[in-house]
Design a protein around this motif. Structure first.
Motif, short mmCIF file in Angstrom:
data_model
loop_
_atom_site.label_atom_id
_atom_site.label_comp_id
_atom_site.label_asym_id
_atom_site.label_seq_id
_atom_site.Cartn_x
_atom_site.Cartn_y
_atom_site.Cartn_z
N ARG A 1 -84.65 0.63 -27.86
CA ARG A 1 -83.87 0.71 -26.61
C ARG A 1 -84.22 -0.46 -25.69
NH1 ARG A 1 -85.13 7.02 -24.99
NH2 ARG A 1 -84.60 7.95 -27.02
N GLU A 2 -85.53 -0.67 -25.49
CA GLU A 2 -85.96 -1.75 -24.61
C GLU A 2 -85.62 -3.12 -25.20
OE1 GLU A 2 -87.59 -3.68 -21.32
OE2 GLU A 2 -86.87 -1.64 -21.63
N LYS A 3 -85.78 -3.28 -26.50
CA LYS A 3 -85.43 -4.54 -27.14
C LYS A 3 -83.96 -4.87 -26.91
CE LYS A 3 -84.88 -6.61 -31.74
NZ LYS A 3 -85.06 -6.41 -33.20
N THR A 4 -83.10 -3.87 -27.06
CA THR A 4 -81.66 -4.09 -26.90
C THR A 4 -81.33 -4.45 -25.46
OG1 THR A 4 -81.28 -2.46 -28.65
CG2 THR A 4 -79.39 -3.11 -27.31
N ALA A 5 -81.95 -3.76 -24.51
CA ALA A 5 -81.71 -4.07 -23.09
C ALA A 5 -82.12 -5.50 -22.77
CB ALA A 5 -82.47 -3.08 -22.21
N LEU A 6 -83.25 -5.93 -23.32
CA LEU A 6 -83.70 -7.29 -23.08
C LEU A 6 -82.77 -8.31 -23.74
CD1 LEU A 6 -87.55 -6.81 -23.55
CD2 LEU A 6 -86.34 -7.29 -21.40
N GLN A 7 -82.22 -7.97 -24.90
CA GLN A 7 -81.27 -8.86 -25.54
C GLN A 7 -80.03 -9.06 -24.67
OE1 GLN A 7 -80.97 -6.67 -29.25
NE2 GLN A 7 -82.03 -8.31 -30.38
N TYR A 8 -79.55 -7.97 -24.09
CA TYR A 8 -78.41 -8.09 -23.17
C TYR A 8 -78.78 -8.95 -21.97
CZ TYR A 8 -75.04 -4.70 -25.09
OH TYR A 8 -74.09 -4.05 -25.85
N GLU A 9 -79.95 -8.74 -21.41
CA GLU A 9 -80.37 -9.47 -20.21
C GLU A 9 -80.50 -10.96 -20.47
OE1 GLU A 9 -82.85 -6.16 -17.62
OE2 GLU A 9 -83.94 -7.59 -18.84
N SER A 10 -80.99 -11.33 -21.64
CA SER A 10 -81.19 -12.75 -21.93
C SER A 10 -79.88 -13.50 -22.09
CB SER A 10 -82.03 -12.91 -23.20
OG SER A 10 -81.26 -12.57 -24.35
N GLY A 11 -78.85 -12.80 -22.58
CA GLY A 11 -77.56 -13.44 -22.81
C GLY A 11 -77.56 -14.39 -23.99
N ASP A 12 -78.63 -14.40 -24.77
CA ASP A 12 -78.75 -15.38 -25.84
C ASP A 12 -77.70 -15.19 -26.93
OD1 ASP A 12 -80.85 -16.57 -24.56
OD2 ASP A 12 -82.41 -15.59 -25.76
N SER A 13 -77.22 -13.96 -27.12
CA SER A 13 -76.27 -13.73 -28.21
C SER A 13 -74.85 -14.12 -27.85
CB SER A 13 -76.30 -12.24 -28.61
OG SER A 13 -75.83 -11.43 -27.54
N VAL A 14 -74.59 -14.38 -26.56
CA VAL A 14 -73.22 -14.70 -26.14
C VAL A 14 -73.11 -16.01 -25.38
CG1 VAL A 14 -72.53 -12.28 -26.04
CG2 VAL A 14 -73.51 -13.34 -24.01
N ARG A 15 -74.22 -16.59 -24.98
CA ARG A 15 -74.19 -17.79 -24.16
C ARG A 15 -73.60 -18.97 -24.93
NH1 ARG A 15 -77.60 -18.38 -19.89
NH2 ARG A 15 -79.06 -16.90 -20.84
N MET A 16 -72.68 -19.70 -24.27
CA MET A 16 -72.12 -20.89 -24.88
C MET A 16 -73.14 -22.02 -24.82
SD MET A 16 -68.33 -20.73 -23.11
CE MET A 16 -67.73 -22.19 -23.95
N ALA A 17 -73.11 -22.91 -25.81
CA ALA A 17 -74.02 -24.04 -25.84
C ALA A 17 -73.87 -24.87 -24.56
CB ALA A 17 -73.74 -24.90 -27.06
N GLY A 18 -74.99 -25.09 -23.87
CA GLY A 18 -74.97 -25.87 -22.65
C GLY A 18 -74.38 -25.16 -21.45
N GLN A 19 -74.04 -23.88 -21.57
CA GLN A 19 -73.41 -23.12 -20.49
C GLN A 19 -74.44 -22.16 -19.89
OE1 GLN A 19 -71.79 -21.95 -17.72
NE2 GLN A 19 -70.09 -22.92 -18.81
N PRO A 20 -74.78 -22.33 -18.60
CA PRO A 20 -75.81 -21.46 -18.01
C PRO A 20 -75.34 -20.03 -17.77
CG PRO A 20 -74.89 -22.92 -16.35
CD PRO A 20 -74.33 -23.37 -17.67
#
Length: 263
Positions: free
Chosen positions: A220-239
């Motif tokens: 549960r906590e791992k998944t919440a942190l994944q959402y918070e980081s945005g790493d799975s959806v962030r565009m290259a070079g896009q903050p």
């Protein structure tokens, strides 16, 4: 608290305010597109860029699908209408949004809904459960405020702010509905879209009467942190991790509120 038209200004909005108005109008239309509106009720607000005491909100009486960048009403934390608008503002909307904008300067946008699924989950003693991936985004990151009647009393703002706290971006108003806070309009909207989906799934699961397959606490906590980081959806070079999805969501709107300030 009465909402009065005082200090009206004919000064044209800055480019930053125009952009904020366009995004906010888009959010209203997207809420309508996804069926998360409630007639002329509920509201979305956005802080006027460069200020801490002014925000934009919908004109009371328009359907969300009809809200435009130029029809949004600019008010201050005292409820005074600051621009030359023929519209007034929902008093309950003022109570909730002024409370959040006064206390949470990190929140550029505040979005509130009364959906069937959201109100259902807000009315359950158990609240939002960690029973699906969308819900796990909010694992131990959603807070609650008890129902005190329709939010018309200024005194409630202090209690709402205390329950919201300094960091939460998702608030469930007990027996009432959902609220999300975003550093951008896109963040507030995407958080609400996911919170609404989490509620719909929970209601669907609970309607079966079957046991929920448990998700371990560490996952549960791992998944919440994944959402918070945005790493799975962030565009290259896009903050902004919401930029890709926001651009896609805007394709639902015809015509786009972002095409011009007058739309």
């Amino acid at each position: 608290m009465p909402l009065q038209a005082v200090g009206r200004s004919a000064t044209p909005p800055s480019e930053a305010e125009r952009a904020m108005r366009q995004d906010l109008a888009a959010a209203y239309r997207l809420v309508a597109h996804y069926g998360m509106d409630d007639s002329i009720y509920t509201h979305i607000s956005a802080r006027v860029p460069g200020t801490e005491d002014q925000f934009l909100i919908n004109p009371f009486g328009l359907l969300f699908k009809d809200v435009t960048a130029s029809s949004l009403v600019k008010i201050d934390l005292e409820g005074r209408i600051l621009d030359d608008s023929p519209y007034d503002v929902n008093p309950a909307g003022f109570t909730i949004h002024s409370a959040v904008h006064a206390s949470r300067h990190d929140a550029a946008c505040v979005l509130h809904t009364h959906t069937v699924a959201g109100v259902a989950v807000s009315s359950l003693a158990c609240g939002l459960q960690p029973c699906n991936q969308w819900a796990l985004q909010f694992h131990e990151r959603v807070v609650y405020h008890d129902f005190e009647g329709i939010a018309l009393e200024a005194e409630e703002r202090e209690r709402l702010v205390a329950d919201l706290g300094p960091t939460a971006r998702a608030l469930i108003l007990r027996n009432h509905g959902l609220v999300t806070l975003g550093r951008t309009v896109s963040e507030a909207f995407i958080l609400m879209l996911n919170l609404e989906r989490a509620c719909r799934v929970q209601v669907a699961i609970q309607s079966t009467g079957q046991a929920v397959y448990p998700v371990p606490p560490e996952v549960r906590e791992k998944t919440a942190l994944q959402y918070e980081s945005g790493d799975s959806v962030r565009m290259a070079g896009q903050p902004d991790p919401n930029e890709r999805e926001w651009r896609a969501l805007l394709q639902h709107i015809e015509p786009l509120p972002a095409t011009s300030f007058r739309d």
